[in-house]
Write a protein that holds these residues in place. Structure first.
Motif, PDB file in Angstrom:
ATOM      1  N   GLN A 161     -20.580   7.108 -39.021  1.00  0.00           N
ATOM      2  CA  GLN A 161     -19.688   7.315 -37.883  1.00  0.00           C
ATOM      3  C   GLN A 161     -20.216   6.651 -36.617  1.00  0.00           C
ATOM      4  OE1 GLN A 161     -19.593  11.589 -37.710  1.00  0.00           O
ATOM      5  NE2 GLN A 161     -17.930  11.794 -39.179  1.00  0.00           N
ATOM      6  N   ARG A 162     -21.533   6.394 -36.581  1.00  0.00           N
ATOM      7  CA  ARG A 162     -22.164   5.877 -35.374  1.00  0.00           C
ATOM      8  C   ARG A 162     -22.056   4.351 -35.319  1.00  0.00           C
ATOM      9  NH1 ARG A 162     -27.627   7.208 -35.983  1.00  0.00           N
ATOM     10  NH2 ARG A 162     -27.044   9.386 -35.621  1.00  0.00           N
ATOM     11  N   SER A 163     -21.237   3.851 -34.439  1.00  0.00           N
ATOM     12  CA  SER A 163     -21.073   2.404 -34.285  1.00  0.00           C
ATOM     13  C   SER A 163     -20.687   2.116 -32.849  1.00  0.00           C
ATOM     14  CB  SER A 163     -19.991   1.878 -35.232  1.00  0.00           C
ATOM     15  OG  SER A 163     -18.716   2.344 -34.818  1.00  0.00           O
ATOM     16  N   ILE A 164     -20.807   0.850 -32.465  1.00  0.00           N
ATOM     17  CA  ILE A 164     -20.441   0.470 -31.099  1.00  0.00           C
ATOM     18  C   ILE A 164     -18.947   0.708 -30.860  1.00  0.00           C
ATOM     19  CG2 ILE A 164     -20.020  -1.946 -31.674  1.00  0.00           C
ATOM     20  CD1 ILE A 164     -21.583  -0.541 -28.407  1.00  0.00           C
ATOM     21  N   SER A 165     -18.137   0.579 -31.922  1.00  0.00           N
ATOM     22  CA  SER A 165     -16.692   0.826 -31.774  1.00  0.00           C
ATOM     23  C   SER A 165     -16.419   2.276 -31.393  1.00  0.00           C
ATOM     24  CB  SER A 165     -15.963   0.483 -33.074  1.00  0.00           C
ATOM     25  OG  SER A 165     -16.048  -0.882 -33.351  1.00  0.00           O
ATOM     26  N   SER A 166     -17.117   3.201 -32.060  1.00  0.00           N
ATOM     27  CA  SER A 166     -16.908   4.622 -31.751  1.00  0.00           C
ATOM     28  C   SER A 166     -17.435   4.953 -30.361  1.00  0.00           C
ATOM     29  CB  SER A 166     -17.559   5.508 -32.811  1.00  0.00           C
ATOM     30  OG  SER A 166     -18.936   5.256 -32.900  1.00  0.00           O
ATOM     31  N   VAL A 167     -18.542   4.331 -29.949  1.00  0.00           N
ATOM     32  CA  VAL A 167     -19.092   4.560 -28.610  1.00  0.00           C
ATOM     33  C   VAL A 167     -18.104   4.093 -27.541  1.00  0.00           C
ATOM     34  CG1 VAL A 167     -20.920   3.901 -26.995  1.00  0.00           C
ATOM     35  CG2 VAL A 167     -21.488   4.434 -29.369  1.00  0.00           C
ATOM     36  N   LEU A 168     -17.567   2.888 -27.721  1.00  0.00           N
ATOM     37  CA  LEU A 168     -16.602   2.375 -26.748  1.00  0.00           C
ATOM     38  C   LEU A 168     -15.337   3.221 -26.714  1.00  0.00           C
ATOM     39  CD1 LEU A 168     -16.863  -1.512 -27.203  1.00  0.00           C
ATOM     40  CD2 LEU A 168     -18.094  -0.025 -25.608  1.00  0.00           C
ATOM     41  N   ALA A 169     -14.947   3.744 -27.874  1.00  0.00           N
ATOM     42  CA  ALA A 169     -13.738   4.583 -27.923  1.00  0.00           C
ATOM     43  C   ALA A 169     -13.962   5.892 -27.168  1.00  0.00           C
ATOM     44  CB  ALA A 169     -13.364   4.869 -29.370  1.00  0.00           C
ATOM     45  N   ILE A 170     -15.158   6.471 -27.304  1.00  0.00           N
ATOM     46  CA  ILE A 170     -15.477   7.702 -26.569  1.00  0.00           C
ATOM     47  C   ILE A 170     -15.441   7.436 -25.064  1.00  0.00           C
ATOM     48  CG2 ILE A 170     -17.297   9.382 -26.083  1.00  0.00           C
ATOM     49  CD1 ILE A 170     -18.168   9.024 -29.039  1.00  0.00           C
ATOM     50  N   ILE A 171     -16.040   6.315 -24.656  1.00  0.00           N
ATOM     51  CA  ILE A 171     -16.030   5.944 -23.234  1.00  0.00           C
ATOM     52  C   ILE A 171     -14.600   5.735 -22.755  1.00  0.00           C
ATOM     53  CG2 ILE A 171     -16.643   4.114 -21.604  1.00  0.00           C
ATOM     54  CD1 ILE A 171     -19.205   3.701 -23.297  1.00  0.00           C
ATOM     55  N   ARG A 172     -13.813   5.024 -23.560  1.00  0.00           N
ATOM     56  CA  ARG A 172     -12.409   4.774 -23.211  1.00  0.00           C
ATOM     57  C   ARG A 172     -11.659   6.076 -22.969  1.00  0.00           C
ATOM     58  NH1 ARG A 172      -9.545   3.347 -28.358  1.00  0.00           N
ATOM     59  NH2 ARG A 172      -9.830   5.594 -28.573  1.00  0.00           N
ATOM     60  N   ASP A 173     -11.806   7.029 -23.887  1.00  0.00           N
ATOM     61  CA  ASP A 173     -11.068   8.286 -23.772  1.00  0.00           C
ATOM     62  C   ASP A 173     -11.566   9.124 -22.604  1.00  0.00           C
ATOM     63  OD1 ASP A 173      -9.669   7.486 -25.978  1.00  0.00           O
ATOM     64  OD2 ASP A 173     -10.755   8.749 -27.391  1.00  0.00           O
ATOM     65  N   ARG A 174     -12.858   9.017 -22.309  1.00  0.00           N
ATOM     66  CA  ARG A 174     -13.435   9.830 -21.229  1.00  0.00           C
ATOM     67  C   ARG A 174     -13.061   9.279 -19.852  1.00  0.00           C
ATOM     68  NH1 ARG A 174     -14.629  12.411 -17.676  1.00  0.00           N
ATOM     69  NH2 ARG A 174     -16.347  13.884 -17.337  1.00  0.00           N
TER      70      ARG A 174
END
Length: 533
Positions: A161-174
């Motif tokens: 689950q840990r990837s740069i895509s998921s990190v950017l998505a979390i930032i996007r939503d926040r």
């Protein structure tokens, strides 16, 4: 501070709701809420958007309310995509009941399963959505510092689950910002656009940004077609490479503080959880494929001139002995690469998370004999390994699903197939199905019940059961192979099989009876190794 599942359970719209599973993860942070319902059933779940992160789902399993297997599959799929919990509506009305298998699976995955008051059709999704999002937005208003929460969340995710895509998505939503990463030559590495699925005119934004007076660390307002965009550009260093980050916000001005926090989160992730992120090599290509980073994958594949779309076979080599030793993993990778290169076809070999991944076109299609020869050579060099074959894998999504399936069930492979080194994707799926039957006790009889061996001595019973297990699970239903694996004369194995067929009243290989025996043999092995599970 952030809103957790425990917090939302106190909301008026969730009064009377009960937590049936996943009690250990009620402190999970929630940043969004969504609905998972479709008339298309599982097809909708399999196409569900990735990388939502910190999202809780509302559902009544309408499309498969009478199919517990599909309910379990849906839970496993959304868990793999990073969802943090499920709230079930209309139990007793639309959904007849919550099956124990659904509860057990949720507990196994550590996924909170919350059930709204039963037999209440007047309950509305919208009430829960409004109150949860109001709590989330109010929390963000009061607590503008989010970097620590995001990094903590990332640290608790699984490797898949840990990837740069998921990190950017979390930032996007926040932050409700779009974030883009580029290498030194301006080639896009990854992105997450707000809202999800938005198609920003990023080329035009960059072109205008480059011709605008800029002050370091401050947002620049760019107007395209009378629409304002607020843009900040930041530079990051990862290993020996430079990465450019572009942050774009449409609705409101982009604050310097938000930009600093976004940069801090991305920089921390790259330094702690990636190795040479912007580097162009096969290791990064394999990582991009399995982590579902399509922009990065296409960029690297184009540079390396590798046709990923032609690679329809995937082989995962792994070991319990050398998987934690990078030197030995690298040595195994080099031997595997030398072996595969003899076929002179389109292929890709590299390491991903303690696994040597081989992708190749259909011309390769290594046979069991080929693979066993390679495994023997590895073992001679103290690199004993197993290989799992998934063929065909016609899309990169199927490669991702295959890898996740292997990671979910590989610890049970040596229990069910202890004498096998070459394993198929179908056999991995079978291990998962058998494990679920074993966990839920969803089988009505055992091998001993079917065989009715009470008239035999204990040794005779043990010999017959072991012969059946090896013949079905390890020996590919071959007398010669079974004799070889059991270090027993072929005639002895033949005699035991005749005895077993006499007891059963049919051939040991007869379909469909053999499937039930095959499953019960696997369950028997799981039962004997219960201390390992």
């Amino acid at each position: 501070m952030s809103v957790t599942i425990t917090d939302i359970l106190k909301l008026p719209s969730l009064q009377g709701a009960k937590v049936l599973a996943g009690h250990s993860n009620l402190d999970c942070i929630i940043s969004s809420i969504s609905v998972l319902e479709s008339a298309d059933g599982m097809e909708a779940v399999q196409g569900y958007a990735r990388h939502h992160g910190q999202e809780i789902l509302l559902t009544a399993f309408v499309a498969y309310k009478d199919d517990v297997d599909k309910q379990c599959n849906a839970i496993r799929l959304v868990h793999d995509e990073g969802e943090v919990g499920i709230i079930l509506f209309y139990v007793g009305s639309v959904l007849p009941k919550v099956d124990q298998r659904v509860i057990d699976l949720s507990d196994e995955l550590g996924m909170p399963l919350i059930v709204m008051p039963e037999n209440h059709l007047e309950l509305r999704y919208s009430d829960v959505i409004c109150e949860v999002m109001e709590a989330v937005i109010d929390d963000r208003r009061k607590n503008s510092y989010f970097a620590t929460d995001v990094i903590e969340q990332i640290s608790h995710t699984t490797n898949t689950q840990r990837s740069i895509s998921s990190v950017l998505a979390i930032i996007r939503d926040r932050t409700q910002c779009s974030v883009f990463l580029f290498d030194e030559l301006g080639r896009m590495l990854n992105m997450a656009e707000w809202p999800n699925g938005r198609n920003l005119p990023i080329v035009d934004i960059i072109a205008k940004y480059n011709h605008t007076d800029k002050e370091s660390g401050k947002a620049v307002e760019i107007v395209l077609d009378k629409k304002p965009y607020y843009v900040i550009r930041e530079s990051l260093q990862n290993a020996d490479t430079k990465i450019e980050m572009l942050i774009v916000k449409e609705k409101d001005d982009l604050t310097v503080e938000s930009s600093k926090q976004i940069k801090y989160v991305v920089k921390t992730y790259l330094n702690l959880w990636t190795e040479n992120y912007a580097q162009v090599d096969t290791k990064q290509l394999v990582s991009a494929i399995i982590n579902n980073e399509p922009e990065k994958m296409r960029r690297i594949a184009d540079i390396l001139k590798i046709s990923v779309e032609r690679m329809e076979c995937v082989y995962f080599f792994y070991s319990d002995t050398f998987s934690h030793n990078y030197y030995e993993l690298t040595k195994a990778k080099m031997m595997i690469q030398d072996y595969v290169s003899a076929y002179k076809n389109n292929f890709l070999v590299d390491i991903f998370d303690e696994t040597v991944v081989v992708m190749a076109d259909r011309k390769l299609e290594l046979s069991d004999e080929d693979l066993q020869e390679l495994l023997n050579e590895l073992e001679e060099n103290a690199l004993k390994a197993r290989v799992v074959i998934y063929n065909p894998t016609t899309t990169t999504k199927k490669v991702q699903e295959a890898y996740r399936q292997l990671q979910s069930f590989k610890k049970y492979v040596p229990i069910v197939f202890p004498k096998k080194s070459v394993i198929t994707g179908g056999e991995i799926a079978f291990v998962g199905q058998t494990k679920e039957l074993f966990d839920t006790q969803s089988y009505s009889s055992t091998l001993e019940d079917i065989m009715n061996l009470q008239l035999f001595t204990d040794k005779r019973q043990a010999d017959l059961l072991e012969t059946m297990e090896v013949f079905l699970l390890d020996g590919n239903m071959s007398v010669a192979k079974t004799a070889e694996l059991m270090f027993t004369h072929k005639n002895t194995i033949q005699y035991r099989i005749k005895s077993l067929e006499g007891i059963l009243g049919h051939k040991l290989t007869r379909i469909p009876e053999v499937y039930n025996l095959y499953t019960l043999a696997a369950i028997n092995r799981l039962n004997k190794a219960i201390w390992q599970i």
